[in-house]
Design a protein around this motif. Sequence first.
Motif, PDB file in Angstrom:
ATOM      1  N   SER A 165       0.823  -1.206   0.000  1.00  0.00           N
ATOM      2  CA  SER A 165       0.000   0.000   0.000  1.00  0.00           C
ATOM      3  C   SER A 165       0.859   1.259   0.000  1.00  0.00           C
ATOM      4  O   SER A 165       0.600   2.206  -0.749  1.00  0.00           O
ATOM      5  CB  SER A 165      -0.928   0.004   1.216  1.00  0.00           C
ATOM      6  OG  SER A 165      -1.823  -1.094   1.172  1.00  0.00           O
ATOM      7  N   ARG A 166       1.874   1.273   0.820  1.00  0.00           N
ATOM      8  CA  ARG A 166       2.748   2.444   0.899  1.00  0.00           C
ATOM      9  C   ARG A 166       3.435   2.715  -0.440  1.00  0.00           C
ATOM     10  O   ARG A 166       3.503   3.864  -0.895  1.00  0.00           O
ATOM     11  CB  ARG A 166       3.788   2.229   2.001  1.00  0.00           C
ATOM     12  CG  ARG A 166       4.692   3.437   2.245  1.00  0.00           C
ATOM     13  CD  ARG A 166       5.564   3.227   3.475  1.00  0.00           C
ATOM     14  NE  ARG A 166       6.352   2.001   3.386  1.00  0.00           N
ATOM     15  CZ  ARG A 166       6.112   0.887   4.090  1.00  0.00           C
ATOM     16  NH1 ARG A 166       5.102   0.833   4.926  1.00  0.00           N
ATOM     17  NH2 ARG A 166       6.894  -0.175   3.949  1.00  0.00           N
ATOM     18  N   ARG A 167       3.916   1.664  -1.093  1.00  0.00           N
ATOM     19  CA  ARG A 167       4.602   1.842  -2.377  1.00  0.00           C
ATOM     20  C   ARG A 167       3.675   2.400  -3.449  1.00  0.00           C
ATOM     21  O   ARG A 167       4.125   3.104  -4.364  1.00  0.00           O
ATOM     22  CB  ARG A 167       5.204   0.505  -2.840  1.00  0.00           C
ATOM     23  CG  ARG A 167       6.464   0.107  -2.084  1.00  0.00           C
ATOM     24  CD  ARG A 167       7.138  -1.088  -2.727  1.00  0.00           C
ATOM     25  NE  ARG A 167       6.386  -2.324  -2.567  1.00  0.00           N
ATOM     26  CZ  ARG A 167       6.458  -3.101  -1.492  1.00  0.00           C
ATOM     27  NH1 ARG A 167       7.232  -2.771  -0.471  1.00  0.00           N
ATOM     28  NH2 ARG A 167       5.748  -4.222  -1.433  1.00  0.00           N
ATOM     29  N   LEU A 168       2.395   2.104  -3.341  1.00  0.00           N
ATOM     30  CA  LEU A 168       1.453   2.543  -4.370  1.00  0.00           C
ATOM     31  C   LEU A 168       0.823   3.892  -4.064  1.00  0.00           C
ATOM     32  O   LEU A 168       0.050   4.394  -4.883  1.00  0.00           O
ATOM     33  CB  LEU A 168       0.372   1.481  -4.567  1.00  0.00           C
ATOM     34  CG  LEU A 168       0.880   0.159  -5.161  1.00  0.00           C
ATOM     35  CD1 LEU A 168      -0.223  -0.889  -5.155  1.00  0.00           C
ATOM     36  CD2 LEU A 168       1.408   0.362  -6.572  1.00  0.00           C
ATOM     37  N   GLY A 169       1.139   4.464  -2.908  1.00  0.00           N
ATOM     38  CA  GLY A 169       0.683   5.818  -2.613  1.00  0.00           C
ATOM     39  C   GLY A 169      -0.439   5.956  -1.614  1.00  0.00           C
ATOM     40  O   GLY A 169      -0.914   7.063  -1.353  1.00  0.00           O
ATOM     41  N   TYR A 170      -0.901   4.855  -1.016  1.00  0.00           N
ATOM     42  CA  TYR A 170      -1.947   4.935   0.002  1.00  0.00           C
ATOM     43  C   TYR A 170      -1.455   5.698   1.227  1.00  0.00           C
ATOM     44  O   TYR A 170      -0.260   5.684   1.547  1.00  0.00           O
ATOM     45  CB  TYR A 170      -2.354   3.547   0.467  1.00  0.00           C
ATOM     46  CG  TYR A 170      -3.128   2.694  -0.503  1.00  0.00           C
ATOM     47  CD1 TYR A 170      -4.503   2.496  -0.363  1.00  0.00           C
ATOM     48  CD2 TYR A 170      -2.479   2.019  -1.536  1.00  0.00           C
ATOM     49  CE1 TYR A 170      -5.210   1.666  -1.223  1.00  0.00           C
ATOM     50  CE2 TYR A 170      -3.175   1.193  -2.402  1.00  0.00           C
ATOM     51  CZ  TYR A 170      -4.541   1.021  -2.246  1.00  0.00           C
ATOM     52  OH  TYR A 170      -5.231   0.198  -3.100  1.00  0.00           O
ATOM     53  N   VAL A 171      -2.399   6.317   1.924  1.00  0.00           N
ATOM     54  CA  VAL A 171      -2.094   6.979   3.188  1.00  0.00           C
ATOM     55  C   VAL A 171      -2.974   6.379   4.282  1.00  0.00           C
ATOM     56  O   VAL A 171      -4.071   5.862   3.996  1.00  0.00           O
ATOM     57  CB  VAL A 171      -2.323   8.501   3.108  1.00  0.00           C
ATOM     58  CG1 VAL A 171      -1.360   9.134   2.107  1.00  0.00           C
ATOM     59  CG2 VAL A 171      -3.764   8.830   2.750  1.00  0.00           C
ATOM     60  N   PRO A 172      -2.531   6.419   5.555  1.00  0.00           N
ATOM     61  CA  PRO A 172      -3.354   5.898   6.648  1.00  0.00           C
ATOM     62  C   PRO A 172      -4.694   6.609   6.712  1.00  0.00           C
ATOM     63  O   PRO A 172      -4.791   7.819   6.470  1.00  0.00           O
ATOM     64  CB  PRO A 172      -2.494   6.181   7.885  1.00  0.00           C
ATOM     65  CG  PRO A 172      -1.086   6.233   7.367  1.00  0.00           C
ATOM     66  CD  PRO A 172      -1.197   6.863   6.016  1.00  0.00           C
ATOM     67  N   ASN A 173      -5.723   5.849   7.053  1.00  0.00           N
ATOM     68  CA  ASN A 173      -7.084   6.396   7.080  1.00  0.00           C
ATOM     69  C   ASN A 173      -7.829   5.897   8.317  1.00  0.00           C
ATOM     70  O   ASN A 173      -8.978   5.479   8.257  1.00  0.00           O
ATOM     71  CB  ASN A 173      -7.830   5.984   5.802  1.00  0.00           C
ATOM     72  CG  ASN A 173      -9.144   6.706   5.627  1.00  0.00           C
ATOM     73  OD1 ASN A 173      -9.261   7.876   5.959  1.00  0.00           O
ATOM     74  ND2 ASN A 173     -10.142   6.012   5.092  1.00  0.00           N
ATOM     75  N   GLY A 174      -7.130   5.958   9.466  1.00  0.00           N
ATOM     76  CA  GLY A 174      -7.748   5.536  10.709  1.00  0.00           C
ATOM     77  C   GLY A 174      -7.555   4.057  10.993  1.00  0.00           C
ATOM     78  O   GLY A 174      -7.085   3.295  10.149  1.00  0.00           O
ATOM     79  N   THR A 175      -7.900   3.655  12.193  1.00  0.00           N
ATOM     80  CA  THR A 175      -7.776   2.260  12.607  1.00  0.00           C
ATOM     81  C   THR A 175      -9.095   1.759  13.163  1.00  0.00           C
ATOM     82  O   THR A 175     -10.005   2.534  13.467  1.00  0.00           O
ATOM     83  CB  THR A 175      -6.679   2.087  13.679  1.00  0.00           C
ATOM     84  OG1 THR A 175      -7.022   2.883  14.825  1.00  0.00           O
ATOM     85  CG2 THR A 175      -5.320   2.508  13.151  1.00  0.00           C
ATOM     86  N   ALA A 176      -9.192   0.450  13.269  1.00  0.00           N
ATOM     87  CA  ALA A 176     -10.367  -0.185  13.854  1.00  0.00           C
ATOM     88  C   ALA A 176      -9.901  -1.408  14.624  1.00  0.00           C
ATOM     89  O   ALA A 176      -8.796  -1.919  14.409  1.00  0.00           O
ATOM     90  CB  ALA A 176     -11.366  -0.579  12.770  1.00  0.00           C
ATOM     91  N   LEU A 177     -10.734  -1.872  15.523  1.00  0.00           N
ATOM     92  CA  LEU A 177     -10.446  -3.086  16.276  1.00  0.00           C
ATOM     93  C   LEU A 177     -11.307  -4.215  15.746  1.00  0.00           C
ATOM     94  O   LEU A 177     -12.476  -4.024  15.424  1.00  0.00           O
ATOM     95  CB  LEU A 177     -10.723  -2.877  17.768  1.00  0.00           C
ATOM     96  CG  LEU A 177      -9.874  -1.832  18.491  1.00  0.00           C
ATOM     97  CD1 LEU A 177     -10.297  -1.750  19.952  1.00  0.00           C
ATOM     98  CD2 LEU A 177      -8.397  -2.164  18.381  1.00  0.00           C
ATOM     99  N   ALA A 178     -10.707  -5.378  15.664  1.00  0.00           N
ATOM    100  CA  ALA A 178     -11.449  -6.552  15.198  1.00  0.00           C
ATOM    101  C   ALA A 178     -11.091  -7.732  16.078  1.00  0.00           C
ATOM    102  O   ALA A 178      -9.952  -7.857  16.549  1.00  0.00           O
ATOM    103  CB  ALA A 178     -11.110  -6.863  13.748  1.00  0.00           C
ATOM    104  N   GLU A 179     -12.062  -8.601  16.303  1.00  0.00           N
ATOM    105  CA  GLU A 179     -11.809  -9.824  17.074  1.00  0.00           C
ATOM    106  C   GLU A 179     -11.163 -10.851  16.163  1.00  0.00           C
ATOM    107  O   GLU A 179     -11.699 -11.194  15.112  1.00  0.00           O
ATOM    108  CB  GLU A 179     -13.111 -10.378  17.639  1.00  0.00           C
ATOM    109  CG  GLU A 179     -12.890 -11.611  18.507  1.00  0.00           C
ATOM    110  CD  GLU A 179     -14.173 -12.151  19.098  1.00  0.00           C
ATOM    111  OE1 GLU A 179     -14.126 -13.239  19.696  1.00  0.00           O
ATOM    112  OE2 GLU A 179     -15.216 -11.491  18.946  1.00  0.00           O
ATOM    113  N   ALA A 180     -10.009 -11.301  16.550  1.00  0.00           N
ATOM    114  CA  ALA A 180      -9.321 -12.337  15.785  1.00  0.00           C
ATOM    115  C   ALA A 180      -9.700 -13.695  16.361  1.00  0.00           C
ATOM    116  O   ALA A 180     -10.480 -13.816  17.302  1.00  0.00           O
ATOM    117  CB  ALA A 180      -7.815 -12.125  15.851  1.00  0.00           C
ATOM    118  N   ARG A 181      -9.120 -14.743  15.806  1.00  0.00           N
ATOM    119  CA  ARG A 181      -9.393 -16.075  16.326  1.00  0.00           C
ATOM    120  C   ARG A 181      -8.845 -16.192  17.750  1.00  0.00           C
ATOM    121  O   ARG A 181      -7.988 -15.415  18.175  1.00  0.00           O
ATOM    122  CB  ARG A 181      -8.773 -17.128  15.416  1.00  0.00           C
ATOM    123  CG  ARG A 181      -7.269 -17.035  15.299  1.00  0.00           C
ATOM    124  CD  ARG A 181      -6.751 -18.129  14.376  1.00  0.00           C
ATOM    125  NE  ARG A 181      -5.301 -18.020  14.255  1.00  0.00           N
ATOM    126  CZ  ARG A 181      -4.576 -18.889  13.565  1.00  0.00           C
ATOM    127  NH1 ARG A 181      -5.148 -19.894  12.954  1.00  0.00           N
ATOM    128  NH2 ARG A 181      -3.270 -18.754  13.491  1.00  0.00           N
TER     129      ARG A 181
END
Length: 227
Positions: A165-181
């Motif tokens: 993502s960084r190499r293609l030009g994306y920028v951070p857009n916030g975070t979220a929490l998710a339940e993993a296994r």
Amino acid sequence: MVDATDPLVQVWPLFGLEIATPRLVLTPVRDEHLPGLVDAVLAGIHDPAEMPFSVPWTDAPRDVLITETAKHQWRLRAGVSAGEWTVNFAVLHEGRVIGVQDLAARSFPLLRRVETGSWLTRAAHGRGFGTEMRAAVLQFAFDHLGATSAVSGAVAWNAASLGVSRRLGYVPNGTALAEARRGEVQVLQNLLLAREDFVRPDWVAEVRGLQAALTLLIPGSLRGAAG
């Protein structure tokens, strides 16, 4: 190369769509791809001790993985409508399925935004394929569908995905929490890419079967601008 006169292409025009890069061919998953797709899944996508997906589908038993892989592809096809769709592209290297790159849109005529996700079989990791296949669908979305932005995301520890993502030009857009296994919590890093910020590769993806595919993906009023 897909034959445009193939009867299945006449019935489902997405089967005639191909995006070619220097090393890869991406085409919507057809039933003949399913055995190779299953083999790529069963060969392993990630370290079993980690879970990079928000839905831990790779934890399923072998027999479930096989049938659910096929059922998932059929469900996605059935859900395609103009402006609302998820297309799973089989990623082919030297004729062999090595992974999947998906491209999705919701309320596309209004939002002009797409979302991407992907996976590669472990034997294909570390060769730059992840960047190449994402760049391919981004070119398709921005240059042929008329998208103005793209979103993606990855768990915060997934350096490989975040690096693409960084190499293609994306920028951070916030975070979220998710339940993993196993009841764990993971931080998901959301990412945003504006069309004008796309860091383009030094090659241009070749798109074949575009006009027919647009009849399924884009409302009629937008097709002239998209194509």
